[in-house]
Design a protein around this motif. Structure first.
Motif, PDB file in Angstrom:
ATOM      1  N   ILE A 243      -4.264  14.288 -11.293  1.00  0.00           N
ATOM      2  CA  ILE A 243      -5.171  13.805 -10.239  1.00  0.00           C
ATOM      3  C   ILE A 243      -5.511  12.567 -10.155  1.00  0.00           C
ATOM      4  O   ILE A 243      -5.329  11.614  -9.225  1.00  0.00           O
ATOM      5  CB  ILE A 243      -6.392  14.817  -9.775  1.00  0.00           C
ATOM      6  N   ALA A 244      -5.696  11.891 -11.190  1.00  0.00           N
ATOM      7  CA  ALA A 244      -6.078  10.510 -11.476  1.00  0.00           C
ATOM      8  C   ALA A 244      -4.896   9.469 -11.055  1.00  0.00           C
ATOM      9  O   ALA A 244      -5.075   8.473 -10.775  1.00  0.00           O
ATOM     10  CB  ALA A 244      -6.261  10.091 -13.126  1.00  0.00           C
ATOM     11  N   ASN A 245      -3.693  10.071 -10.821  1.00  0.00           N
ATOM     12  CA  ASN A 245      -2.446   9.270 -10.676  1.00  0.00           C
ATOM     13  C   ASN A 245      -2.777   9.030  -9.048  1.00  0.00           C
ATOM     14  O   ASN A 245      -2.216   8.018  -8.455  1.00  0.00           O
ATOM     15  CB  ASN A 245      -1.445  10.246 -10.837  1.00  0.00           C
ATOM     16  N   ALA A 246      -3.409   9.553  -8.637  1.00  0.00           N
ATOM     17  CA  ALA A 246      -3.440   9.615  -6.851  1.00  0.00           C
ATOM     18  C   ALA A 246      -5.034   8.596  -6.742  1.00  0.00           C
ATOM     19  O   ALA A 246      -5.606   8.718  -5.653  1.00  0.00           O
ATOM     20  CB  ALA A 246      -3.689  10.969  -6.147  1.00  0.00           C
ATOM     21  N   HIS A 247      -5.401   7.888  -7.738  1.00  0.00           N
ATOM     22  CA  HIS A 247      -6.638   7.303  -7.669  1.00  0.00           C
ATOM     23  C   HIS A 247      -6.852   6.288  -6.448  1.00  0.00           C
ATOM     24  O   HIS A 247      -7.831   5.917  -6.032  1.00  0.00           O
ATOM     25  CB  HIS A 247      -7.073   6.591  -8.893  1.00  0.00           C
ATOM     26  N   PRO A 248      -5.802   5.785  -6.045  1.00  0.00           N
ATOM     27  CA  PRO A 248      -5.680   4.807  -5.037  1.00  0.00           C
ATOM     28  C   PRO A 248      -6.416   5.323  -3.736  1.00  0.00           C
ATOM     29  O   PRO A 248      -7.106   4.764  -2.946  1.00  0.00           O
ATOM     30  CB  PRO A 248      -4.596   4.097  -4.669  1.00  0.00           C
ATOM     31  N   TYR A 249      -6.297   6.748  -3.547  1.00  0.00           N
ATOM     32  CA  TYR A 249      -6.810   7.445  -2.370  1.00  0.00           C
ATOM     33  C   TYR A 249      -8.146   8.062  -2.404  1.00  0.00           C
ATOM     34  O   TYR A 249      -8.703   8.216  -1.438  1.00  0.00           O
ATOM     35  CB  TYR A 249      -5.845   8.774  -2.148  1.00  0.00           C
ATOM     36  N   PHE A 250      -8.624   8.213  -3.477  1.00  0.00           N
ATOM     37  CA  PHE A 250     -10.172   8.529  -3.702  1.00  0.00           C
ATOM     38  C   PHE A 250     -10.952   7.615  -4.293  1.00  0.00           C
ATOM     39  O   PHE A 250     -12.179   7.921  -4.424  1.00  0.00           O
ATOM     40  CB  PHE A 250     -10.125   9.778  -4.506  1.00  0.00           C
TER      41      PHE A 250
END
Length: 293
Positions: A243-250
């Protein structure tokens, strides 16, 4: 001090192993091995698979003595190397086995040449030893994926925080901070099924609903983290897992919510990715050396 130690990360479906140079705090080039493991197999087959990979790594580079650090999911008696996993869909055949002795026997080494630590703690230890939180003192680590892993640093040693089952909102923390929350929430909003967070992130620029879901996740993460950060007086939080790979979104929502709580702790994204736990596992021998000085 030992120059190189074999680090291993044991997962429910695979194991990753590599020789770790404790001086450079990095993987020795050409030694990384990853192998699928059926965690529902017999104990003999699981251990045979593990030993096969371990021997492959040691064959890639000559070492004077074979020392091994293993990041292993719990419940587990890490001091004595005994598996206590019983009620999970993995490693049931290893229940109450002394894996330290079993591995030593098969690898022709002494039991005290094998050490274990919790996998979530291994992730944080790796990021402190040679990653995003290098040399950090008051650090929290979270792995965000199919489950929620958590750890904190205490006297330079990472400790499993086991916060996944902490009461949170209408359930427990893992209900809101894992892949299944994203899948469930997106289905609630759209009636559509998405495979995982990576697939959801790919839709972000096309769907305001997806952006909303990520924003909600960031807010949930901040609400969950705030009391933990305050209790540990943390300077840094390291986020890892898929999930951290999607950090730009959250991340923007997470930072904004933390600011509302007047929390200025630095949030970092893990640098070592999937090798963090095995580097952390290997580094336990460096910590042992320092403690004996």
């Amino acid at each position: 001090m030992r120059d190189s130690v074999l680090g291993i990360d044991i997962g429910g479906s695979h194991m990753t192993a590599a020789l770790v140079n404790l001086e450079t705090r990095s993987i020795v080039q050409g030694t990384l091995q990853r192998e699928a493991v059926d965690s529902n197999d017999t104990a003999d087959n699981i251990l045979t698979c593990w030993c096969k990979v371990i021997n492959q790594v040691f064959d890639e580079a000559e070492v004077a003595e074979k020392y091994i650090g293993i990041a292993m999911p719990g419940p587990f008696d890490y001091q004595n190397g005994i598996s206590l996993i019983q009620d999970q869909e993995k490693f049931r055949s290893l229940y109450q086995l002394n894996l330290k002795q079993e591995l030593a026997l098969r690898l022709h080494i002494k039991p005290d040449q094998v050490r274990f630590l919790n996998d979530a703690a291994g992730f944080l230890q790796g990021e402190v030893f040679g990653g995003a939180a290098r040399e950090g003192k008051r650090v929290i680590g979270l792995t965000l994926g199919t489950g929620l892993g958590s750890a904190f640093l205490e006297n330079s040693v990472a400790v499993d925080a086991a916060l996944w089952q902490s009461p949170f909102k209408n359930g427990i923390a893992e209900d809101y901070l894992s892949t299944r929350w994203f899948i469930h929430r997106y289905f609630q909003c759209t009636g559509q099924v998405v495979e995982d967070v990576k697939a959801l992130a790919a839709l972000n620029s096309k769907s305001p609903v997806v952006a909303q879901v990520f924003e909600e996740f960031g807010q949930h993460l901040a609400e969950f983290l705030s009391p933990f950060i305050i209790a540990r007086q943390a300077d840094v939080v390291v986020l890892g897992g898929n999930i951290a790979n999607a950090h730009p979104y959250f991340l923007p929502a997470l930072l904004a919510k933390l600011q509302e709580h007047k929390i200025k702790t630095t949030i970092k994204i893990a640098e070592l990715k999937e090798v963090a736990s095995l580097i952390g596992a290997a580094s336990c021998w460096e910590l042992l050396h320092q403690s004996s000085l």
